[in-house]
Structure formats: structure tokens, C-alpha cells
Design a protein around this motif. Sequence first.
Motif, mmCIF file in Angstrom:
data_model
loop_
_atom_site.group_PDB
_atom_site.id
_atom_site.type_symbol
_atom_site.label_atom_id
_atom_site.label_comp_id
_atom_site.label_asym_id
_atom_site.label_seq_id
_atom_site.Cartn_x
_atom_site.Cartn_y
_atom_site.Cartn_z
ATOM 1 N N PRO A 99 -5.295 -5.123 -7.248
ATOM 2 C CA PRO A 99 -4.890 -3.750 -6.944
ATOM 3 C C PRO A 99 -5.986 -2.722 -7.233
ATOM 4 N N LEU A 100 -6.061 -1.732 -6.381
ATOM 5 C CA LEU A 100 -6.799 -0.498 -6.672
ATOM 6 C C LEU A 100 -5.715 0.520 -6.928
ATOM 7 N N GLU A 101 -5.528 0.875 -8.192
ATOM 8 C CA GLU A 101 -4.449 1.786 -8.572
ATOM 9 C C GLU A 101 -5.031 3.088 -9.089
ATOM 10 N N LEU A 102 -4.438 4.205 -8.652
ATOM 11 C CA LEU A 102 -4.891 5.525 -9.070
ATOM 12 C C LEU A 102 -3.943 6.098 -10.113
ATOM 13 N N TYR A 103 -4.507 6.849 -11.064
ATOM 14 C CA TYR A 103 -3.736 7.458 -12.141
ATOM 15 C C TYR A 103 -4.021 8.955 -12.179
ATOM 16 N N HIS A 153 0.847 -1.193 0.000
ATOM 17 C CA HIS A 153 0.000 0.000 0.000
ATOM 18 C C HIS A 153 0.884 1.245 0.000
ATOM 19 N N ASN A 154 0.588 2.188 -0.911
ATOM 20 C CA ASN A 154 1.285 3.477 -0.935
ATOM 21 C C ASN A 154 0.304 4.543 -1.396
ATOM 22 N N ASP A 155 0.802 5.711 -1.805
ATOM 23 C CA ASP A 155 -0.103 6.802 -2.194
ATOM 24 C C ASP A 155 -0.783 6.575 -3.536
ATOM 25 N N LYS A 156 -0.400 5.533 -4.269
ATOM 26 C CA LYS A 156 -0.932 5.284 -5.604
ATOM 27 C C LYS A 156 -1.628 3.921 -5.744
ATOM 28 N N ILE A 157 -1.224 2.946 -4.948
ATOM 29 C CA ILE A 157 -1.766 1.591 -5.052
ATOM 30 C C ILE A 157 -2.241 1.118 -3.680
ATOM 31 N N TRP A 158 -3.432 0.513 -3.665
ATOM 32 C CA TRP A 158 -3.948 -0.088 -2.445
ATOM 33 C C TRP A 158 -4.364 -1.522 -2.805
ATOM 34 N N PRO A 159 -3.530 -2.507 -2.462
ATOM 35 C CA PRO A 159 -3.884 -3.901 -2.769
ATOM 36 C C PRO A 159 -4.988 -4.410 -1.846
ATOM 37 N N MET A 160 -5.909 -5.168 -2.420
ATOM 38 C CA MET A 160 -7.063 -5.709 -1.686
ATOM 39 C C MET A 160 -7.192 -7.200 -1.964
ATOM 40 N N TYR A 161 -7.664 -7.919 -0.965
ATOM 41 C CA TYR A 161 -8.080 -9.300 -1.172
ATOM 42 C C TYR A 161 -9.568 -9.258 -1.498
ATOM 43 N N VAL A 162 -9.917 -9.820 -2.649
ATOM 44 C CA VAL A 162 -11.305 -9.796 -3.105
ATOM 45 C C VAL A 162 -11.744 -11.224 -3.423
ATOM 46 N N SER A 163 -12.911 -11.581 -2.930
ATOM 47 C CA SER A 163 -13.511 -12.864 -3.299
ATOM 48 C C SER A 163 -14.964 -12.621 -3.690
ATOM 49 N N LEU A 164 -15.413 -13.418 -4.642
ATOM 50 C CA LEU A 164 -16.782 -13.314 -5.148
ATOM 51 C C LEU A 164 -17.526 -14.599 -4.828
ATOM 52 N N LYS A 165 -18.841 -14.485 -4.786
ATOM 53 C CA LYS A 165 -19.663 -15.675 -4.604
ATOM 54 C C LYS A 165 -20.739 -15.720 -5.676
ATOM 55 N N LYS A 166 -21.068 -16.935 -6.059
ATOM 56 C CA LYS A 166 -22.078 -17.185 -7.080
ATOM 57 C C LYS A 166 -23.424 -17.362 -6.381
ATOM 58 N N VAL A 167 -24.428 -16.619 -6.838
ATOM 59 C CA VAL A 167 -25.748 -16.658 -6.222
ATOM 60 C C VAL A 167 -26.771 -17.034 -7.292
ATOM 61 N N SER A 168 -27.603 -18.020 -6.971
ATOM 62 C CA SER A 168 -28.696 -18.392 -7.876
ATOM 63 C C SER A 168 -29.916 -17.550 -7.531
ATOM 64 N N VAL A 169 -30.521 -16.970 -8.557
ATOM 65 C CA VAL A 169 -31.665 -16.091 -8.365
ATOM 66 C C VAL A 169 -32.857 -16.684 -9.103
ATOM 67 N N GLN A 170 -33.968 -16.817 -8.389
ATOM 68 C CA GLN A 170 -35.199 -17.355 -8.968
ATOM 69 C C GLN A 170 -36.106 -16.191 -9.341
ATOM 70 N N THR A 171 -36.465 -16.090 -10.618
ATOM 71 C CA THR A 171 -37.406 -15.087 -11.093
ATOM 72 C C THR A 171 -38.535 -15.829 -11.791
ATOM 73 N N GLY A 172 -39.664 -15.952 -11.107
ATOM 74 C CA GLY A 172 -40.764 -16.749 -11.656
ATOM 75 C C GLY A 172 -40.328 -18.203 -11.733
ATOM 76 N N ARG A 173 -40.383 -18.768 -12.925
ATOM 77 C CA ARG A 173 -39.951 -20.158 -13.122
ATOM 78 C C ARG A 173 -38.490 -20.253 -13.539
ATOM 79 N N TRP A 174 -37.860 -19.119 -13.768
ATOM 80 C CA TRP A 174 -36.509 -19.106 -14.315
ATOM 81 C C TRP A 174 -35.466 -18.899 -13.216
#
Length: 155
Positions: free
Chosen positions: A49-53, A3-24
Amino acid sequence: MQHNDKIWPMYVSLKKVSVQTGRWTSVRWELEHMVPATQTKPENAVLVPLELYKDQRGSYRINLDMDNPTLYIVCDQLSDGSWVPAFISADQNVSAGCLESDTPVLNIPMPSAIACWIEAFITRHGEVEISAHRRKHVNRRKNEGPSANRPGSMQ
């Protein structure tokens, strides 16, 4: 990556979500974790990274001045359909460009600590004048341009 004045490294994880809309049923990806890289790495998280320009300062200012500042997590879509975070941006134009090229992007509210860090970046490197694109050949204040002095034009 530190981490410095230009870059902020992050740990990011995503999750998969099933969405029911009517029958679909459809699949949607959501943010599961986003923590600074100085903290413990969550399971299945990727270092992103979150990097600023400097040339994007105007876009950062617009984002910070909105009621709900946003971060954009740009992802790579693998052949099996899963999303992997690639980088984070605070520039809406970067997000729009990715979406136009069918690159997946998640929008999340900007944490206040990141907003302060971006504000400090803008302050350190100077504000950028933000102006609307105007036609250079028209000067409405002086009543000059192609439509001036024509019958029916506003004076």
C-alpha cells in the motif's frame, strides 16, 4: 484493498543486481515493477500500500515542491538477505527514520499520476503551514532576546 482517496495499492517487485567495482562484487536491490493493483500482477510481485496520512501533509508538500519528487519503498530484509517490499511512503521523514534503524529503503522517482493524487489529498484536507523551527525566546525583528542590547551585537 481498493484504491481510494487515502490508499493506493501497488504491485511491487524487486530484482537483485550484482555490481562489480574493481575486483569486488556486491549486491544491490532495484525496483523491477511497480504497477497499480488494478493491473495484472507481475511475477514475484507483492501487494504493497501507498497510504497517505493527514499529519504528514507538510512533508508531502515539501516532496512535491522539489525538482524531483520521490517515493520511498520501505522493505523488510529476510534472513537470507533478500528484500521484500513492506510499504510505500511519500514522506522523507519516514524514509529517514527507517534508514536510521537499518531498515532498507529504495528511492524512486514519483510518477506524475501519484503526484496528482497526493496533490488532491493535500487540497482536500487543507495545506499545512511549513515553518522553520525557531527559538521562541528570540524575536530578531523586535531586537528582543538574550543577545539583544549587548555591546557588539548587531542593531
